[in-house]
Motif scaffolding. Structure first.
Motif, short mmCIF file in Angstrom:
data_model
loop_
_atom_site.label_atom_id
_atom_site.label_comp_id
_atom_site.label_asym_id
_atom_site.label_seq_id
_atom_site.Cartn_x
_atom_site.Cartn_y
_atom_site.Cartn_z
N PHE B 37 25.02 -27.88 -13.72
CA PHE B 37 24.89 -27.88 -12.27
C PHE B 37 23.67 -27.10 -11.80
CE2 PHE B 37 29.33 -29.10 -12.56
CZ PHE B 37 29.38 -30.10 -11.63
N VAL B 83 23.45 -17.72 -21.08
CA VAL B 83 24.68 -18.15 -20.43
C VAL B 83 25.45 -19.20 -21.22
CG1 VAL B 83 25.66 -19.13 -18.35
CG2 VAL B 83 23.71 -17.59 -18.19
N LYS B 96 30.86 -24.64 -16.16
CA LYS B 96 30.52 -25.18 -14.84
C LYS B 96 30.35 -24.05 -13.83
CE LYS B 96 33.82 -28.22 -14.78
NZ LYS B 96 34.42 -29.17 -15.68
N VAL B 97 31.29 -23.14 -13.84
CA VAL B 97 31.21 -22.01 -12.91
C VAL B 97 29.95 -21.19 -13.18
CG1 VAL B 97 32.30 -19.86 -12.20
CG2 VAL B 97 33.69 -21.89 -12.54
N ALA B 98 29.68 -20.95 -14.46
CA ALA B 98 28.50 -20.17 -14.82
C ALA B 98 27.25 -20.86 -14.29
CB ALA B 98 28.42 -20.01 -16.33
N ILE B 100 27.02 -22.85 -11.79
CA ILE B 100 26.98 -22.73 -10.33
C ILE B 100 26.47 -21.34 -9.94
CG2 ILE B 100 28.42 -22.63 -8.26
CD1 ILE B 100 30.09 -24.90 -9.55
N GLY B 101 26.89 -20.33 -10.70
CA GLY B 101 26.40 -18.97 -10.45
C GLY B 101 24.88 -18.89 -10.54
N ILE B 102 24.34 -19.52 -11.58
CA ILE B 102 22.88 -19.52 -11.75
C ILE B 102 22.21 -20.25 -10.59
CG2 ILE B 102 20.97 -20.22 -13.25
CD1 ILE B 102 22.99 -20.30 -15.53
N LEU B 103 22.79 -21.38 -10.25
CA LEU B 103 22.25 -22.17 -9.14
C LEU B 103 22.17 -21.34 -7.86
CD1 LEU B 103 21.96 -25.15 -7.69
CD2 LEU B 103 24.38 -24.81 -7.28
N LEU B 104 23.26 -20.65 -7.54
CA LEU B 104 23.29 -19.85 -6.32
C LEU B 104 22.26 -18.73 -6.39
CD1 LEU B 104 27.16 -19.66 -5.85
CD2 LEU B 104 25.54 -21.09 -4.61
N PHE B 105 22.15 -18.13 -7.58
CA PHE B 105 21.20 -17.03 -7.74
C PHE B 105 19.77 -17.52 -7.55
CE2 PHE B 105 18.32 -14.88 -10.77
CZ PHE B 105 18.23 -13.67 -10.09
N ALA B 108 18.97 -18.27 -3.93
CA ALA B 108 18.81 -17.06 -3.12
C ALA B 108 17.49 -16.37 -3.47
CB ALA B 108 19.99 -16.12 -3.36
N MET C 284 23.74 -14.05 -2.42
CA MET C 284 23.94 -14.70 -3.71
C MET C 284 23.02 -14.12 -4.80
SD MET C 284 26.47 -16.54 -3.89
CE MET C 284 27.73 -17.15 -2.77
N GLY C 288 25.74 -14.39 -7.23
CA GLY C 288 25.46 -15.45 -8.20
C GLY C 288 25.54 -14.92 -9.63
N PRO C 289 24.71 -13.92 -9.95
CA PRO C 289 24.78 -13.35 -11.31
C PRO C 289 26.16 -12.75 -11.59
CG PRO C 289 22.80 -12.63 -10.21
CD PRO C 289 23.59 -13.36 -9.18
N LEU C 291 28.98 -13.83 -10.58
CA LEU C 291 29.83 -14.98 -10.92
C LEU C 291 29.64 -15.34 -12.39
CD1 LEU C 291 31.60 -16.85 -9.19
CD2 LEU C 291 29.64 -18.36 -8.98
N THR C 292 28.37 -15.47 -12.78
CA THR C 292 28.06 -15.87 -14.15
C THR C 292 28.50 -14.81 -15.15
OG1 THR C 292 26.17 -17.06 -13.26
CG2 THR C 292 26.21 -16.72 -15.63
N ILE C 295 32.33 -14.65 -15.52
CA ILE C 295 32.94 -15.77 -16.24
C ILE C 295 32.67 -15.64 -17.74
CG2 ILE C 295 31.16 -17.58 -16.30
CD1 ILE C 295 34.62 -18.19 -14.96
N ILE C 296 31.58 -14.96 -18.08
CA ILE C 296 31.31 -14.75 -19.51
C ILE C 296 32.14 -13.59 -20.04
CG2 ILE C 296 29.55 -14.12 -21.22
CD1 ILE C 296 27.48 -15.45 -19.46
#
Ligand code: ATP
Ligand code: MG
Lengths: 253, 287, 334
Positions: B37, B83, B96-98, B100-105, B108, C284, C288-289, C291-292, C295-296
């Motif tokens: 994503f 990641v 997928k969540v990871a 999305i996290g990168i995408l948001l980061f 921003a 974010m 954002g980070p 979140l990543t 999850i890890i």
């Protein structure tokens, strides 16, 4: 009690099971053997409704169950274990097994939200069943442990307990001792014997020949999807074609 | 008639960019079974790097694009290492969540560094030319030819070089590839680099005729997903074909149906396809 | 020690805190933020029911939130229906749309499901954005009325609105608690764990997945309706993926598939964001980070992490206790 006729499964061009006729003998331990990729698991998957057969019929207690979904077949009293266990590792053994009896309960969302009498009763029923099954497979002492902290063999037993919690009449076990050491294998064999003694019909896939020869009343051999032999352990051990399929003699090993 | 031809050419242009982005996505999916994503964010960063290299460092468009390819390629590799690699054995919901996290980061971050404005990218290929009675900008012609050249190059690399063939081998059979001694780490890194590079090329090519902004990757990545589902997840020819099909459908749809709803076409297409064939069009297996 | 980990004590404290909050901090701005946090939490609970307990990551959740908001907006502003009736209808309509979409979406799995729902979310956004006649397009809907007074209770003041949101929030939490701690919840978890296994245990995965999906859209719709009633103005941006990703972040940070996760994640992030005002658009950069990384390193978020610590501590205690007992036995024996 369970009979299949002309059962065939094709995956694209690959025929995994080829017009197999077979009947499971009630109250006995029935074994299915065959080399890797022979179609044993697929055969189980067809009977238990995981896959739809391409051709053939499956009759259980005089009722045709071909192409019934897996959950319907389970409700009729057909339970199974998988070649690899799929337990929820981050939850306790008991919590994993409680849901096994769900299919015998009727509570719905309404019951859950309003905590009706029915829900409370059925929850107790599920818990009692889980405890009973765990006791039967000899795991009462770890029932409060997280699944992730128990051994491979214990996980296999949990899978048995789950199958038993469904109140089955017939149980299909797909390689129950894969990845289990020899001592523990013997204990698993004893457990399977104990299940049979309790009156359950057992259908078992195994690679470990000594165990099969000791346990099974009846053996079917699959090779490249076809049934190549069927009979008592003694008959199978002598069967030319079976020996050939196993490249000379590992059958008696 | 002329309108039709014009729209067909537009479709070709859009389709070329879609195909490039979808190719990267499908390569990564084929090798690692990750629906990335964050791929759209790479695309966005690719647009910005080219733009910044031109405006701040004064580089030529083509040179800026080369820098962008390298930067985004490396960013993509970094993503894999930091990641996706650690998550390779996790349940599918996690990568997928990871992503999305990168995408948001990254979004921003882009907004933080470069601001939220829509920015124009200049191009040395702004001239207008007449071909077969059609008025085209050189940039659009460049998009089409450059994209095709990149695809041919990629095809040659995958089919005719040893390194490329390891990618194909791994896409077809992961365990098998490992057994015959293919270094799967290397292949994963390489694949992510190529995917990033393709996203950067796509973004750099299209930015002069669109705009550069932090959210520029949203629609593109979604459409790329639609494309690779149409074309078969992991299939290279499928991604190319799907890209052009969507490009044509959209540009014709915008003209003859509704310009407002042209972006919806892709999604409706996808919903229809997956509603009928839940595992995609070219799924294998007999279930 | 014990008192801090005792569930009943914690819950009672939190409820009391919720009740007295407007008196301790009589600041309208904070009241506003808290009210919004209640609303977001309800939406996150819906997402958690589906993604956390049933294992299906829906990326259309923001879309359903928007549907709830727009249903109440359209009913009150365009059709001039009363607030309460519209408020009742909004989650039901959302649920109904969810049912239709779920029937198709749930035929797909894993990433196909995620992509499918992401597209559904986008379609919802585009329809809201473009269908001017119904939704007001980019201008949105203005002037959603306040809830009508119930007897002597009026909802004019922010404090009254705060309590209204708080009460609905408590109800939702109670309902969710009962769902996840019942046979229904266990059924969902069995599906998340392995659909094949669940089927072999006689569970109708189709029906239960649809149930989880519809429930999740119900809570999204409810939260959306509350949001519209509270803010009283809605625009298409509430249907954009940003909302879905925000909700997802709250859920992951708090702990996906945990009961307390949605509350912890939502309140934590909402409060942190308020204190990092300068970050607003760039929040974010941190989340954002986060979140990543979470999850890890802690896939079940903050709550999952704490649960694991508590569990391990308990286990160690038991082990050392067992060890001591054995020692004593041998000592007594010898
Ligand atoms: N879902 C599927 N899709 C396509 N092919 C399949 C599928 N399941 C099994 N097969 C194929 O069917 C054949 C039989 O596989 P099956 O798993 O039934 O063998 P098996 O006898 O259980 O082997 P093992 O002893 O290794 O467990 C194999 O060639 C396998 O590749
Ligand atoms: Mg097998």
């Amino acid at each position: 009690m369970l009979e299949v006729k002309g059962l065939t499964k094709r995956f694209g061009g690959n025929v995994a099971v080829k017009s197999v006729d077979y009947s499971v003998q009630q109250g006995k331990i029935n074994a299915i053997i065959g080399p890797n990729g022979a179609g044993k698991s697929t055969f189980f998957n067809l009977i238990t409704g995981v896959h739809e057969p391409t051709e053939g019929t499956i009759i259980y207690k005089n009722q045709e169950i071909t192409r019934q979904p897996a959950n319907v077949i389970a409700k009729l009293g057909v339970a199974r274990t998988f070649q690899s266990t799929h337990l929820f590792e981050m939850s306790t053994v008991k919590d994993n097994v409680i849901v096994g009896h769900r299919l015998r309960t009727k509570s719905n969302l309404f019951d859950s939200i309003f905590r009706t009498k029915r829900l409370k009763e059925e929850e107790q029923q599920c818990i009692a069943k889980a405890e009973e099954s765990l006791d039967f497979v000899g795991l009462s002492h770890v029932s409060d442990q997280l699944v992730t902290n128990i051994s491979q063999e214990e996980k296999k037993r949990v899978a048995f307990a789950l199958a038993l919690a469904t109140d089955p009449e017939i149980v299909f076990l797909d390689e129950p001792t894969a990845g289990v050491n020899p001592d523990e294998t013997d204990e698993m064999a004893n457990l399977i014997q104990k299940m049979s003694d309790k009156g359950l019909t057992i259908c078992l896939i195994e690679h470990k020949m000594p165990m099969i020869m000791r346990l099974a009343h009846h053996i079917m051999v699959l090779n490249y999807g076809e049934k190549i032999a069927e009979g008592t352990p003694a008959e199978i051990q002598k069967n030319e074609e079976v020996i050939k399929a196993y490249l000379g003699g590992t059958v008696s090993a | 008639m002329e309108l039709l031809l014009q729209q067909l050419f537009n479709g070709l242009t859009i389709g070329s960019v879609y195909a490039l982005v979808a190719l990267g996505l499908t390569l990564v999916y084929g090798i690692l079974h990750i629906p990335n994503f964050a791929h759209g964010a790479l695309y966005m960063v690719g647009g910005y790097i080219t733009l910044i290299m031109m405006t701040e460092a004064g580089l030529h468009y083509i040179l800026a694009m080369v820098v962008s390819i390298c930067v985004v390629g490396l960013l993509s590799v970094l993503m894999e290492r930091l990641v996706f690699y650690p998550l390779r054995h996790s349940p599918p919901i996690q990568d997928k969540v990871a992503a999305i996290g990168i995408l948001l980061f990254l979004e921003a971050l882009a907004q933080f560094i470069w601001g939220a404005d829509y920015r124009q990218m200049s191009t040395p290929f702004g001239q207008v030319v007449e071909v077969f009675g059609l008025t085209l900008t050189l940039q659009r012609i460049l998009i089409v030819f450059a994209a095709i050249a990149v695809m041919i190059l990629l095809y040659w690399f995958l089919k005719k070089t040893f390194t490329g063939s390891t990618i194909i081998a791994m896409a077809q059979n992961r365990e098998g590839a490992q057994l015959v001694g293919i270094n799967t780490h290397k292949v994963a890194i390489l694949t992510f680099f190529i995917a990033g590079a393709l996203a950067a090329i796509g973004a750099s090519l299209t930015s002069p005729i669109n705009l550069v902004f932090p959210g520029m990757g949203h629609l593109v990545i979604l459409k790329a997903f639609v494309i690779i589902i149409i074309g078969g997840m992991g299939s290279i020819p499928g991604a190319i074909l799907g890209g052009y099909i969507l490009g044509f459908t959209e540009s014709l749809g915008a003209t003859y149906l509704s310009a407002d709803y042209k972006d919806i076409i892709a999604f409706v297409l996808l919903i229809l396809i997956l509603s009928i064939k839940p595992q995609g069009i070219f799924s294998k297996g007999g279930v | 020690m014990n008192i801090l980990t005792n569930k009943k004590v914690i819950i009672s404290l939190l409820i009391v805190l919720g009740i007295v909050f407007p008196f301790i901090i009589p600041n309208l701005y904070y009241l506003h933020i808290m009210t919004l946090a209640f609303i977001w939490t309800i939406a996150v609970y819906g997402l958690n029911l589906l993604a956390g307990y049933t294992g299906y990551l829906s990326l259309a959740h923001g879309g359903f939130f928007a549907i709830g908001a727009y249903v109440i907006g359209i009913l009150t502003v365009k059709l001039e229906m009363g607030f309460w009736l519209s408020f009742l209808l909004a989650p039901l309509v959302t649920m109904f749309i969810g049912l239709i979409i779920g029937l198709f979406a749930l035929r797909t799995k894993e990433h196909f499901f995620a992509i499918y729902t992401l597209c559904v979310g986008y379609i919802i956004y585009l329809v809201i954005d473009k269908w001017e006649g119904l939704t007001g397009g980019v201008r949105g809907l203005i002037g959603i009325p306040l809830p009508e007074a119930i007897g002597p209770i009026s909802f004019q003041s922010p404090t009254a609105q705060y309590y209204l949101a708080f009460i609905i929030f408590l109800l939702v939490v109670a309902v969710i608690y009962r769902i996840v701690h019942s046979l229904t919840g266990r059924t969902f978890v069995a599906i998340r764990n392995s659909e094949d296994l669940a089927l072999s245990l006689g569970i109708s995965t189709k029906r239960n997945k649809l149930l989880a999906f519809v429930l999740s859209t119900f809570f999204a719709g409810l939260a959306g309706a509350m949001y519209a009633g509270f803010i009283r103005f809605i625009g298409p941006e509430i249907a954009y993926t940003t909302i879905t990703f925000d909700l997802l972040t709250y859920m992951i940070v708090g702990g996906i598939g945990t009961f307390a996760g949605p509350i912890v994640g939502t309140f934590l992030i909402v409060i942190i964001s308020q204190n990092l005002q300068f970050l607003q658009d760039y929040r974010m950069l941190i989340f954002g980070p986060l979140l990543t990384l979470l999850i890890i390193f802690s896939p079940r978020g903050i709550v999952g992490f704490i649960q694991m610590q508590l569990y391990q501590r308990k286990r160690k205690k038991q082990e050392s206790l067992a060890y001591k007992n054995r020692e004593e036995e041998t000592n007594a024996g010898g």
